[in-house]
Design a protein around this motif. Structure first.
Motif, PDB file in Angstrom:
ATOM      1  N   ASP A   1      15.582  -0.856 -12.340  1.00 46.43           N
ATOM      2  CA  ASP A   1      16.898  -0.254 -12.212  1.00 46.43           C
ATOM      3  C   ASP A   1      16.786   1.070 -11.472  1.00 46.43           C
TER       4      ASP A   1
ATOM      5  N   GLN B   1      19.571   3.220 -11.314  1.00 45.99           N
ATOM      6  CA  GLN B   1      20.685   4.090 -11.641  1.00 45.99           C
ATOM      7  C   GLN B   1      20.654   4.572 -13.094  1.00 45.99           C
TER       8      GLN B   1
ATOM      9  N   SER C   1      34.527  -3.566  -9.731  1.00 48.40           N
ATOM     10  CA  SER C   1      34.145  -2.488  -8.811  1.00 48.40           C
ATOM     11  C   SER C   1      34.989  -2.485  -7.543  1.00 48.40           C
TER      12      SER C   1
ATOM     13  N   LYS D   1      33.664   3.595  -8.985  1.00 50.91           N
ATOM     14  CA  LYS D   1      32.702   4.304  -9.826  1.00 50.91           C
ATOM     15  C   LYS D   1      33.058   4.293 -11.310  1.00 50.91           C
TER      16      LYS D   1
ATOM     17  N   GLN E   1      24.562  -6.272  -6.292  1.00 52.70           N
ATOM     18  CA  GLN E   1      24.324  -5.413  -5.135  1.00 52.70           C
ATOM     19  C   GLN E   1      25.633  -4.953  -4.501  1.00 52.70           C
TER      20      GLN E   1
ATOM     21  N   ARG F   1      27.315  -2.327  -6.780  1.00 50.97           N
ATOM     22  CA  ARG F   1      26.718  -0.999  -6.584  1.00 50.97           C
ATOM     23  C   ARG F   1      27.204  -0.368  -5.280  1.00 50.97           C
ATOM     24  N   SER F   2      27.404  -1.195  -4.256  1.00 49.12           N
ATOM     25  CA  SER F   2      27.893  -0.646  -3.000  1.00 49.12           C
ATOM     26  C   SER F   2      29.320  -0.115  -3.135  1.00 49.12           C
TER      27      SER F   2
ATOM     28  N   THR G   1      27.902   1.458 -11.550  1.00 47.09           N
ATOM     29  CA  THR G   1      26.586   1.738 -12.122  1.00 47.09           C
ATOM     30  C   THR G   1      26.119   0.512 -12.903  1.00 47.09           C
ATOM     31  N   VAL G   2      24.873   0.122 -12.725  1.00 47.54           N
ATOM     32  CA  VAL G   2      24.304  -1.005 -13.460  1.00 47.54           C
ATOM     33  C   VAL G   2      22.985  -0.561 -14.069  1.00 47.54           C
TER      34      VAL G   2
END
Length: 414
Positions: A3, A5, A32, A37, A168, A171-172, A176-177
């Motif tokens: 991870d 993050q 997301s 965020k 992915q 996150r872009s 948060t993961v």
């Protein structure tokens, strides 16, 4: 996958998703896209693990279903996956066509049930004899004692890649993961916000999505919610067929075979060099703690015997058999609902009943709508938490069908 993050100091998010497998990763992604965020995904194991049910190279995706609660939303599953493909630039769905077949004397009524559900929803299909199936796809050695239906809008979705792409892309978008972060307890803050306790700290949110597969009651227990599910250990087998060119995605369809004892299924070669076969449901009843990773040799032999009987060119040296977990309510239908009856209308839950992966991205979208909008544009009314199969302890059918799999209902634990 490490991870990247976990160093965040942020503790409040509008939306938290528990479980980042097939459905959970999709929920994180779709949330997301609208909340950026303000989204946190929590995964108890490392991302991409093989302890649950959302894993491996390929899963079947199809319009053909035995029940219109699914057939009326199956077209939108493709739309959801297509949007993910368009954003990522990666192909996740591969169209191959799909076959379901059976011995006429044994299970033609099941084939007819699928045909009726598709006809009711204007899904095009072709019913054919076993000899016509063999002519269309010579890999099948079936004669007129068999009956089949063919539906062209079927194929496979790359499960492992799908999960990774969801995460992915999320996150872009700013989500948060955090992996290796199990949820220990859920409770409330004094201001009414949801508090999620983990070994990596306490997180807070306004809406919580719970989609942890076989661990669903582990997570929900702290808020007094229990779903009557049982977990089975299932498996798939890959064989090193010497006839690889006959089992590529452009030449061989996904298929399901209905029989009185087992429902077999298989897929073209994808992700490795092997022909794939499995049995839908019916594995040993386990818990996440008692499951093993040891394949059942009896079920493995049954798969080999089925190949030998109707798809003999798929046979070859055993590459490996791989186990996974199914988590199923007594009626084997999805659970997608809020926990309103227990005073937690801000907790949204999903149980995929051992056949959700084809729907995973769409279900993630549905969960995101429930979390953000409080409602969804899709009809999920029959996936409710207060249906009789989940509330009546005497609701015990002798068998039930998902893709046709027969699974004994266990005695409830006292």
């Amino acid at each position: 996958m490490a991870d990247t993050q976990t160093s965040t100091e942020r503790r409040y998010f509008e939306y938290i998703v528990v479980g980042c497998g097939g459905v959970g990763s999709a929920a994180v992604y779709w949330l997301s896209k609208r909340a950026g965020k303000d989204v946190l995904g929590l995964e108890q194991f490392n991302l991409g693990h093989d302890h649950g049910g959302s894993q491996d190279h390929s899963r079947i995706i199809r319009l053909a279903y035995h029940d219109d609660r699914y057939t009326k939303i199956t077209p939108d599953t493709y739309k959801a996956w297509h949007e993910v493909e368009k954003e990522s630039g990666l192909q996740l769905v591969h169209m191959t066509g799909g076959v379901q077949y059976a011995k006429k004397a044994e299970m033609e009524h099941v084939i007819d049930k699928y045909a009726e559900a598709m006809a009711a929803n204007n899904i095009k299909y072709e019913k054919m004899s076993g000899s016509k199936l063999s002519k269309k796809f010579p890999q099948f050695t079936t004669d007129d004692s068999y009956v089949a239906i063919y539906q062209e809008d079927a194929g496979l979705v790359d499960a492992a890649l799908g999960n990774a792409v969801h995460i992915q892309l999320a996150r872009s978008h700013g989500a948060t993961v955090i992996d290796n972060c199990p949820v220990l307890k859920i409770d409330r803050m004094s201001d009414g916000q949801i508090k999620v306790n983990t070994p990596k700290g306490v997180f807070q949110c306004r809406r919580l999505v719970v989609a942890p597969g076989a661990w669903i009651n582990h997570v929900l227990g702290s808020i007094g919610v229990h779903i009557p599910v049982f977990v089975t250990q299932e498996q798939v087998t890959y064989l090193a067929t010497p006839n690889m060119k006959d089992f590529t995605k452009d030449k061989f369809p996904i298929w399901i075979y209905h029989s009185p004892n087992y429902d077999f299924y298989g897929l073209p070669i994808h992700g490795n060099s092997g022909s794939k076969i499995g049995i839908d449901a019916g594995g040993n009843i386990v818990t996440p703690e008692t499951r093993t990773y040891v394949p059942d040799l009896v079920r493995e032999k049954a798969c080999l015997d089925h190949f030998r009987a109707t798809i003999p060119k798929a046979l070859g040296p055993l590459l490996y058999s791989k186990t996974c977990l199914y988590t199923m309510p007594p009626d084997r239908h999805f659970v997608i609902d809020t926990c309103t009856s227990k005073g937690w209308n801000d907790v949204i839950i999903c149980c995929g009943a051992g056949h959700v992966y084809k729907f995973a991205s769409l279900v993630g979208k549905i969960l995101s709508q429930l979390a953000i909008d409080g409602k969804t544009i899709y009809d999920i009314s029959k996936f409710n938490l207060d249906r009789e199969a989940l509330t009546n302890p005497d609701w015990k059918p002798a068998l039930y069908m998902g893709t046709g799999g027969k699974v004994p209902i266990p005695e409830p634990k006292l």
